[in-house]
Design a protein around this motif. Structure first.
Motif, PDB file in Angstrom:
ATOM      1  N   ALA A 146       0.959  -1.287   0.093  1.00  0.00           N
ATOM      2  CA  ALA A 146       0.185   0.010   0.066  1.00  0.00           C
ATOM      3  C   ALA A 146       0.888   1.105   0.108  1.00  0.00           C
ATOM      4  O   ALA A 146       1.527   1.687   1.011  1.00  0.00           O
ATOM      5  N   VAL A 161       1.020   5.177  -0.303  1.00  0.00           N
ATOM      6  CA  VAL A 161      -0.035   6.231  -0.523  1.00  0.00           C
ATOM      7  C   VAL A 161       0.886   7.455  -0.955  1.00  0.00           C
ATOM      8  O   VAL A 161       1.830   7.778  -0.618  1.00  0.00           O
ATOM      9  N   HIS A 176      -0.791  14.629   4.981  1.00  0.00           N
ATOM     10  CA  HIS A 176      -0.453  13.224   4.718  1.00  0.00           C
ATOM     11  C   HIS A 176       0.351  12.600   5.682  1.00  0.00           C
ATOM     12  O   HIS A 176       0.156  11.355   6.105  1.00  0.00           O
ATOM     13  N   LEU A 236      -3.452   5.242   8.703  1.00  0.00           N
ATOM     14  CA  LEU A 236      -3.303   3.841   7.900  1.00  0.00           C
ATOM     15  C   LEU A 236      -2.310   2.885   8.647  1.00  0.00           C
ATOM     16  O   LEU A 236      -2.394   1.698   8.523  1.00  0.00           O
ATOM     17  N   ILE A 278      -2.229   6.785  -4.357  1.00  0.00           N
ATOM     18  CA  ILE A 278      -3.362   7.563  -3.958  1.00  0.00           C
ATOM     19  C   ILE A 278      -2.985   9.002  -3.891  1.00  0.00           C
ATOM     20  O   ILE A 278      -2.156   9.469  -3.104  1.00  0.00           O
ATOM     21  N   LEU A 280      -4.201  12.334  -2.451  1.00  0.00           N
ATOM     22  CA  LEU A 280      -5.046  13.322  -1.414  1.00  0.00           C
ATOM     23  C   LEU A 280      -5.390  14.374  -2.089  1.00  0.00           C
ATOM     24  O   LEU A 280      -4.187  15.471  -2.100  1.00  0.00           O
ATOM     25  N   VAL A 324      -8.402  10.733  -3.895  1.00  0.00           N
ATOM     26  CA  VAL A 324      -9.388  10.901  -2.646  1.00  0.00           C
ATOM     27  C   VAL A 324      -9.452  12.536  -2.360  1.00  0.00           C
ATOM     28  O   VAL A 324      -8.623  13.057  -2.209  1.00  0.00           O
ATOM     29  N   THR A 341     -12.269   5.892   3.146  1.00  0.00           N
ATOM     30  CA  THR A 341     -12.331   5.731   1.622  1.00  0.00           C
ATOM     31  C   THR A 341     -11.439   4.826   1.005  1.00  0.00           C
ATOM     32  O   THR A 341     -11.554   4.105  -0.033  1.00  0.00           O
ATOM     33  N   ILE A 342     -10.168   5.190   1.403  1.00  0.00           N
ATOM     34  CA  ILE A 342      -8.909   4.348   0.978  1.00  0.00           C
ATOM     35  C   ILE A 342      -9.296   2.992   1.235  1.00  0.00           C
ATOM     36  O   ILE A 342      -9.000   2.053   0.263  1.00  0.00           O
ATOM     37  N   MET A 392     -11.823   1.024  -0.998  1.00  0.00           N
ATOM     38  CA  MET A 392     -11.713   1.286  -2.744  1.00  0.00           C
ATOM     39  C   MET A 392     -11.356  -0.093  -3.180  1.00  0.00           C
ATOM     40  O   MET A 392     -10.844  -0.803  -2.585  1.00  0.00           O
TER      41      MET A 392
END
Length: 187
Positions: A4, A6, A13, A20, A109, A111, A156, A168-169, A172
């Motif tokens: 994962a 990001v 962040h 996360l 992803i 942001l 996002v 949301t993440i 997904m």
């Protein structure tokens, strides 16, 4: 095997990355910690970094990604990988990655937030002594931000509450089954 990754470009962040990290039991790293001191000093002085300045930083991030993947550990990386070329370098931390295919264990992803929101967040972090980059550099970074649709960078809304962003993440479709708990970092 999944990582994962990001790609974060908001002043939050760190908040999202830490959340996360806790939720996934993956390690969170802030890419800003990997900058050379000379780069940090340039940014403090309001001087935008060049591609040449960023290259050692990107290479060290790629090495960190490679280390986590090789050790089968999950990683969340807060990083302003603004250009496709930068993201390609990070994707290559997956040793099985073929450049230009975008099929990698490294996922991005964005942001996403309006420039005005980002400016307020950057100013706040700088005023709190939490970052060395002044808001005056924000526009130079936004000017570099380029995402091609085929890359599959997910977006996002970063104006949501932090927990809503994390939810949301995690929900997904692209990540269903990706957060493999065999890649758990001991925290």
């Amino acid at each position: 095997m999944w990582l994962a990754q990001v790609f974060a470009f908001s002043g939050d962040h760190n908040t999202i990355g830490r959340m996360l990290e806790k939720e996934l039991k993956y390690k969170y790293l802030d890419a800003d910690d990997f900058h050379l001191e000379s780069n940090k000093e340039k940014m403090r002085m309001g001087i935008p970094l060049t591609d040449e300045d960023r290259m050692p930083w990107l290479e060290s991030l790629c090495c960190a990604i490679k280390e986590y993947l090789n050790n089968k550990k999950g990683l969340v990386l807060g990083c302003s990988a603004l250009k496709k070329e930068y993201r390609e370098i990070l994707r290559s931390g997956d040793t099985s990655y073929n450049w230009g295919t975008y099929a990698s264990a490294v996922n991005f992803i964005l942001l996403d937030a309006p420039a005005e929101v980002l400016s307020v967040r950057v100013n706040k972090r700088a005023a709190e002594g939490k970052h060395y980059m002044p808001a005056s550099l924000l526009q130079s970074q936004l000017d570099l931000l380029k995402i091609d649709e085929p890359e599959g960078v997910l977006r996002v809304d970063a104006t949501l509450r932090p927990q809503d962003i994390v939810n949301t993440i995690l929900n997904m479709d692209q990540f269903q089954g990706c957060f493999n708990h065999d890649f758990v970092e001991s925290l």
